[in-house]
Design a protein around this motif. Structure first.
Motif, short mmCIF file in Angstrom:
data_model
loop_
_atom_site.label_atom_id
_atom_site.label_comp_id
_atom_site.label_asym_id
_atom_site.label_seq_id
_atom_site.Cartn_x
_atom_site.Cartn_y
_atom_site.Cartn_z
N PHE A 1 8.22 40.83 42.07
CA PHE A 1 9.19 40.48 43.10
C PHE A 1 10.54 41.19 42.84
CE2 PHE A 1 6.46 36.62 43.42
CZ PHE A 1 6.07 36.80 44.73
N HIS A 2 10.84 41.46 41.59
CA HIS A 2 12.13 42.04 41.23
C HIS A 2 12.07 43.55 41.35
CE1 HIS A 2 15.89 42.78 39.22
NE2 HIS A 2 16.09 41.48 39.01
N PRO A 3 12.95 44.18 42.15
CA PRO A 3 12.88 45.64 42.33
C PRO A 3 13.11 46.42 41.05
CG PRO A 3 14.88 44.74 43.33
CD PRO A 3 14.03 43.58 42.97
N TYR B 1 8.40 32.30 40.73
CA TYR B 1 7.73 33.29 39.88
C TYR B 1 8.36 34.67 40.04
CZ TYR B 1 4.25 29.65 39.35
OH TYR B 1 3.61 28.45 39.07
N SER B 2 8.29 35.45 38.96
CA SER B 2 8.79 36.83 38.99
C SER B 2 7.67 37.83 39.25
CB SER B 2 9.44 37.18 37.64
OG SER B 2 10.51 36.31 37.35
N LEU B 3 6.45 37.49 38.83
CA LEU B 3 5.30 38.39 38.93
C LEU B 3 4.10 37.63 39.48
CD1 LEU B 3 5.55 39.96 35.35
CD2 LEU B 3 6.41 40.99 37.46
N ALA C 1 2.51 34.07 38.33
CA ALA C 1 1.47 33.34 39.06
C ALA C 1 0.21 34.20 39.08
CB ALA C 1 1.93 33.02 40.47
N TYR C 2 -0.93 33.54 39.16
CA TYR C 2 -2.22 34.23 39.13
C TYR C 2 -2.99 33.89 40.41
CZ TYR C 2 -7.07 35.12 37.57
OH TYR C 2 -8.36 35.55 37.46
N ARG D 1 -2.55 29.90 40.75
CA ARG D 1 -2.04 28.95 39.77
C ARG D 1 -1.04 29.66 38.87
NH1 ARG D 1 -3.95 30.05 34.72
NH2 ARG D 1 -6.04 30.95 34.46
N GLN D 2 -0.32 28.88 38.10
CA GLN D 2 0.59 29.45 37.12
C GLN D 2 -0.20 30.13 36.01
OE1 GLN D 2 3.53 26.74 35.61
NE2 GLN D 2 4.26 28.15 34.05
N TRP D 3 0.26 31.32 35.59
CA TRP D 3 -0.36 32.08 34.50
C TRP D 3 0.46 31.94 33.21
CZ3 TRP D 3 -4.81 34.91 33.73
CH2 TRP D 3 -4.82 35.82 32.66
#
Length: 391
Positions: A354-356, A311-313, A278-279, A271-273
């Motif tokens: 996700f972002h390097p 999501y980024s994380l 996202a969690y 789910r969204q955190w």
């Protein structure tokens, strides 16, 4: 001498030879780390106690080392392992570990401890595979360190599971913890009921070996979860003794069921955190479907769906002694970011970026790497060049 394969050997060396090798080679091995430069110490170090040293050789060339010393009357501390960069990535650490651990066991130690930078998955993964458990985090001059402990005593190992909430107290571990054994504790439960796979739309994702992954509505998942929860978990959570007084947040949810031979084999709920995160709330496989590598095959599909969701994380929590989940998560690129105590026990907090650039940022925060390039710019830092540091 211990043969490690591919022309590598571990040979016992003296403490003096180890220290000479450190002076000569540690800059090449650890030069990329980011530590704090203290002034020279004013106190003499405490007595070292019993110590163990091996040189790692390729042919006649010393290419690394391992050093450990006694920490207390039960514990040996794996203080320092280093391998020259050109010899890393060849599985040397994994091959060395069984040898040194056997030596420590024969020497009479009960516990083996070590510290590693919290994002150094190349070391954390083989340590967890060898049976170490995450025991804590500490912030020190080298950055953020994860503390690991291996129990060479099976009963204490079970007690560590009890402490984390991953397993109920049973047998000798319960007695040593001063607990009455609850009726049925430690006994094998009945086989999980067989729940037919609900009807689903679309096409499932093939996970191999007859397993498929299906996206389903949240209400379908809740019905399956209610029927199979007791069979999926052996962990011990706090009994709130009353329903939650408030409704949960109304956020996007992402739910999958895993099917095998027309039956439910497991599930995953995310789910969204927050606005970026996202969690991964809940993943489970019924006992008869475990040990088949399903978690490792499931992860890419879930991460791809969450990335597509913007999501980024990705965040997740797991019992600190649940290595069966921590290992595939770390191998997939998650990073250990903390420990927390909640109603389920002592939980390790993992984050997947996700972002390097954010991934590099996490390594900077832990002290594994120095701030440079885009990470340094985003942190507003201007690090010294190697030439400036030398002067």
């Amino acid at each position: 001498m211990t043969t490690l394969g591919d022309g590598y050997e571990a040979r016992p060396i003296s403490l003096e030879a180890y220290r000479e090798a450190c002076t000569r080679l540690e800059g090449r091995i650890f030069g990329g780390n980011w530590g704090y430069a203290f002034d020279p110490p004013v106190k003499a170090p405490p007595p070292l106690g019993e110590s163990f040293q091996w040189g790692l050789f390729h042919g006649d060339d010393l290419i690394g080392w391992h050093h450990a010393h006694q920490r207390d009357e039960r514990t040996v501390y794996m203080a320092d392992t280093g391998v020259l960069p050109e010899h890393q990535g060849k599985g040397l650490y994994s091959r060395l570990l069984p040898h040194v651990l056997a030596v420590y066991r024969d020497a009479g130690y009960t516990l083996v401890s070590s510290h590693h930078r919290a994002t150094n998955n190349r070391v954390l993964v083989p340590k967890l595979r060898a049976g170490f458990f995450i025991q804590g985090l500490n912030l020190y001059e080298g950055g953020l360190n994860a503390a690991l402990t291996l129990s060479l005593d099976g009963t204490y190992r079970e007690a560590m599971h009890v402490r984390s909430g991953f397993r109920p107290a049973a047998g000798e571990a319960a007695r040593r913890l001063g607990l009455h054994l609850q009726p049925g504790a430690g006994e094998d439960g009945q086989e999980a009921p067989r729940v037919p796979m609900p009807e689903t739309d679309g096409e499932g994702l093939d996970l191999g070996d007859g397993y498929t992954l299906w996206r389903v509505p949240y209400a379908v998942y809740r019905d399956v979860y209610a029927r199979l929860e007791a069979s999926a978990y052996a962990s011990v959570s706090f009994d709130w003794a009353s329903p939650a007084p408030l409704a949960g947040p109304d956020v996007p949810r992402y739910v999958w069921l895993i099917a095998h031979a027309g039956e439910v084999a497991g599930w995953q709920l995310s789910r969204q955190w927050d606005a970026r995160t996202a969690y991964m709330v809940n993943t489970a496989f019924l006992p008869r479907h475990r040990g088949k590598g399903l978690y490792t095959r499931l992860l890419p599909a879930v991460l791809d769906a969450l990335k597509a969701g913007g999501y980024s994380l990705v965040r997740s929590h797991h019992h600190a002694t649940n290595n069966a989940v921590l290992i595939p998560k770390l191998r997939a690129g998650f990073r250990l970011q903390g420990l927390q105590v909640d109603e389920h026990g002592v939980m390790a907090v993992l984050i997947y970026p996700f972002h390097p650039v954010y991934r590099d940022y996490m390594d900077v925060r832990s002290g594994l790497t120095r701030p440079q390039d885009e990470v340094a710019r985003r942190l507003g830092l201007s690090p010294l060049t190697p030439e400036e540091e030398a002067t």
